[in-house]
Design an enzyme around this catalytic site. Structure first.
Site, PDB file in Angstrom:
ATOM      1  N   ASN A   8      22.523   2.312  33.918  1.00 31.01           N
ATOM      2  CA  ASN A   8      21.262   2.767  34.497  1.00 31.01           C
ATOM      3  C   ASN A   8      20.179   2.575  33.441  1.00 31.01           C
ATOM      4  O   ASN A   8      20.141   3.303  32.458  1.00 31.01           O
ATOM      5  CB  ASN A   8      21.400   4.248  34.884  1.00 31.01           C
ATOM      6  CG  ASN A   8      20.099   4.860  35.362  1.00 31.01           C
ATOM      7  OD1 ASN A   8      19.109   4.157  35.578  1.00 31.01           O
ATOM      8  ND2 ASN A   8      20.097   6.172  35.536  1.00 31.01           N
ATOM      9  N   LYS A  10      17.113   3.133  33.776  1.00 30.63           N
ATOM     10  CA  LYS A  10      16.021   4.097  33.960  1.00 30.63           C
ATOM     11  C   LYS A  10      14.672   3.347  33.877  1.00 30.63           C
ATOM     12  O   LYS A  10      14.605   2.199  34.299  1.00 30.63           O
ATOM     13  CB  LYS A  10      16.135   5.238  32.945  1.00 30.63           C
ATOM     14  CG  LYS A  10      17.550   5.851  32.952  1.00 30.63           C
ATOM     15  CD  LYS A  10      17.685   7.127  32.189  1.00 30.63           C
ATOM     16  CE  LYS A  10      19.121   7.630  32.304  1.00 30.63           C
ATOM     17  NZ  LYS A  10      19.308   8.930  31.683  1.00 30.63           N
ATOM     18  N   HIS A  92      19.891  11.136  41.110  1.00 32.22           N
ATOM     19  CA  HIS A  92      20.017  11.325  39.657  1.00 32.22           C
ATOM     20  C   HIS A  92      19.276  12.610  39.275  1.00 32.22           C
ATOM     21  O   HIS A  92      18.243  12.933  39.862  1.00 32.22           O
ATOM     22  CB  HIS A  92      19.420  10.120  38.924  1.00 32.22           C
ATOM     23  CG  HIS A  92      19.755  10.114  37.471  1.00 32.22           C
ATOM     24  ND1 HIS A  92      19.101  10.923  36.575  1.00 32.22           N
ATOM     25  CD2 HIS A  92      20.686   9.439  36.766  1.00 32.22           C
ATOM     26  CE1 HIS A  92      19.619  10.735  35.362  1.00 32.22           C
ATOM     27  NE2 HIS A  92      20.583   9.835  35.452  1.00 32.22           N
ATOM     28  N   GLU A  94      17.359  13.241  36.973  1.00 32.50           N
ATOM     29  CA  GLU A  94      15.952  13.029  36.600  1.00 32.50           C
ATOM     30  C   GLU A  94      15.080  12.951  37.844  1.00 32.50           C
ATOM     31  O   GLU A  94      13.923  13.398  37.841  1.00 32.50           O
ATOM     32  CB  GLU A  94      15.831  11.762  35.724  1.00 32.50           C
ATOM     33  CG  GLU A  94      16.412  12.029  34.333  1.00 32.50           C
ATOM     34  CD  GLU A  94      16.986  10.822  33.633  1.00 32.50           C
ATOM     35  OE1 GLU A  94      16.740   9.681  34.056  1.00 32.50           O
ATOM     36  OE2 GLU A  94      17.705  11.041  32.638  1.00 32.50           O
ATOM     37  N   GLU A 162      27.338  13.827  36.175  1.00 33.95           N
ATOM     38  CA  GLU A 162      26.509  13.745  34.982  1.00 33.95           C
ATOM     39  C   GLU A 162      25.971  15.133  34.633  1.00 33.95           C
ATOM     40  O   GLU A 162      24.968  15.576  35.213  1.00 33.95           O
ATOM     41  CB  GLU A 162      25.318  12.795  35.222  1.00 33.95           C
ATOM     42  CG  GLU A 162      25.720  11.383  35.562  1.00 33.95           C
ATOM     43  CD  GLU A 162      24.613  10.389  35.234  1.00 33.95           C
ATOM     44  OE1 GLU A 162      24.900   9.454  34.491  1.00 33.95           O
ATOM     45  OE2 GLU A 162      23.468  10.573  35.695  1.00 33.95           O
ATOM     46  N   GLY A 168      21.386  11.795  27.533  1.00 28.34           N
ATOM     47  CA  GLY A 168      20.442  11.420  26.489  1.00 28.34           C
ATOM     48  C   GLY A 168      20.446  12.342  25.284  1.00 28.34           C
ATOM     49  O   GLY A 168      19.541  12.288  24.451  1.00 28.34           O
ATOM     50  N   SER A 207      25.736  10.432  27.790  1.00 22.03           N
ATOM     51  CA  SER A 207      26.046  10.090  26.397  1.00 22.03           C
ATOM     52  C   SER A 207      27.359   9.323  26.230  1.00 22.03           C
ATOM     53  O   SER A 207      28.065   9.502  25.237  1.00 22.03           O
ATOM     54  CB  SER A 207      26.034  11.350  25.521  1.00 22.03           C
ATOM     55  OG  SER A 207      24.733  11.931  25.518  1.00 22.03           O
TER      56      SER A 207
HETATM   57  P1  13P Z   1      22.713   8.492  28.708  1.00 27.11           P
HETATM   58  O1  13P Z   1      23.928   7.595  28.726  1.00 27.11           O
HETATM   59  O2  13P Z   1      21.541   7.890  28.021  1.00 27.11           O
HETATM   60  O3  13P Z   1      23.065   9.874  28.243  1.00 27.11           O
HETATM   61  O4  13P Z   1      22.243   8.647  30.245  1.00 27.11           O
HETATM   62  C1  13P Z   1      23.184   8.969  31.210  1.00 27.11           C
HETATM   63  C2  13P Z   1      22.552   8.814  32.547  1.00 27.11           C
HETATM   64  O5  13P Z   1      21.709   9.584  32.935  1.00 27.11           O
HETATM   65  C3  13P Z   1      22.964   7.664  33.369  1.00 27.11           C
HETATM   66  O6  13P Z   1      22.490   7.778  34.667  1.00 27.11           O
END
Ligand code: 13P
Length: 245
Positions: A8, A10, A92, A94, A162, A168, A207
């Site tokens: 992803n 983002k 997601h 976010e 997740e 992150g 992560s």
């Molecule tokens: P990270 O791998 O940067 O922690 O992000 C995970 C994520 O949100 C994937 O959708």
């Protein structure tokens, strides 16, 4: 079941970043797992053209529940499919946080995605406060019941667990915590969509890096990963793909 390494991107990446895709395809022309990258919408068509005929699938990061209409700034599932996408990430954390997406909206989007021929990757996960309060399984169970269409199948649905606090941050749950949630998800999904649930890929995300991928992939009921930051570099994502053999 073929495992899935999904990236992803983002809100990262412009046309120059497509060089990473070239490097990934050169290094991993025939991976043992399914391999997917979900770039920003601006790059879906270009990446799909670049990946045509290769082992790489391309996906979107969101879609609107309707097929078309007066929804400025939105993109429909059919448009993603037309651009060459075969998957879409939905719900997601976010988007749940930034755009107030509810379980009902995520479910409507998943129904639209499946109707357009896309595979829906439905994301679930608890916040740190919810975990500390002992509410993890209750939160995830409610998200699953609310977000997953009853008609989803092993072919049309992927679930990504997740934990919000692991995204992150460089922090990950213990392997036992991942195992507990994934086992719970399998049982809950069996109750929701029946025997098809046995074939639904359950991804872990948060992560994931080359250094922890192998141990996470050894956890029962972990059928792949949804990778954020480490999916932006071909070397890192390629190492994760290789760990999923
Ligand atoms: P990270 O791998 O940067 O922690 O992000 C995970 C994520 O949100 C994937 O959708």
């Amino acid at each position: 079941m073929k495992k899935l390494a999904a990236g992803n991107w983002k809100m990262n990446g412009n046309t120059a970043a497509l060089a990473e895709v070239q490097a990934l395809l050169a290094a991993h022309p025939a991976p043992a797992c399914d391999m997917l990258l979900c770039p920003p919408a601006t790059l879906v068509a270009q990446m799909a053209a670049q990946a045509a005929g290769s082992a790489l699938a391309v996906g979107g990061q969101d879609c609107h529940p309707k097929t078309s209409g007066a929804h400025t700034g939105d993109i429909s599932a059919a448009m993603l499919a037309d651009a060459g996408a075969s998957y879409v990430i939905l719900g997601h954390s976010e988007r749940r946080a930034d755009h107030g997406e509810t379980d009902a909206l995520v479910r409507a989007k998943a129904e639209a995605a499946i109707a357009a021929g896309l595979i829906a990757i439905v994301c679930l996960g608890e916040t740190e406060g919810q975990r500390d309060a002992g509410d993890t399984l209750a939160v995830i169970g409610a998200q699953l019941d609310g977000s997953v269409p009853e008609t989803a199948t092993a072919v049309t649905l992927v679930i990504a667990y997740e934990p919000v606090w692991a995204i992150g941050t460089g922090r990950t749950p213990t392997l036992a915590q991942i195992a507990e949630v994934h086992a719970f998800l399998r049982v809950r999904l069996l109750a929701r969509i029946g025997a098809e649930a046995r074939g639904v890929r359950l991804l872990y995300g948060g992560s994931v890096k080359p250094s922890n991928a192998t141990e996470i992939f050894a956890v029962p009921d972990v059928d792949g990963a949804l990778v954020g930051g480490a999916s932006l570099k071909a070397a890192d994502f390629g190492a994760i793909v290789a760990a999923l053999a």
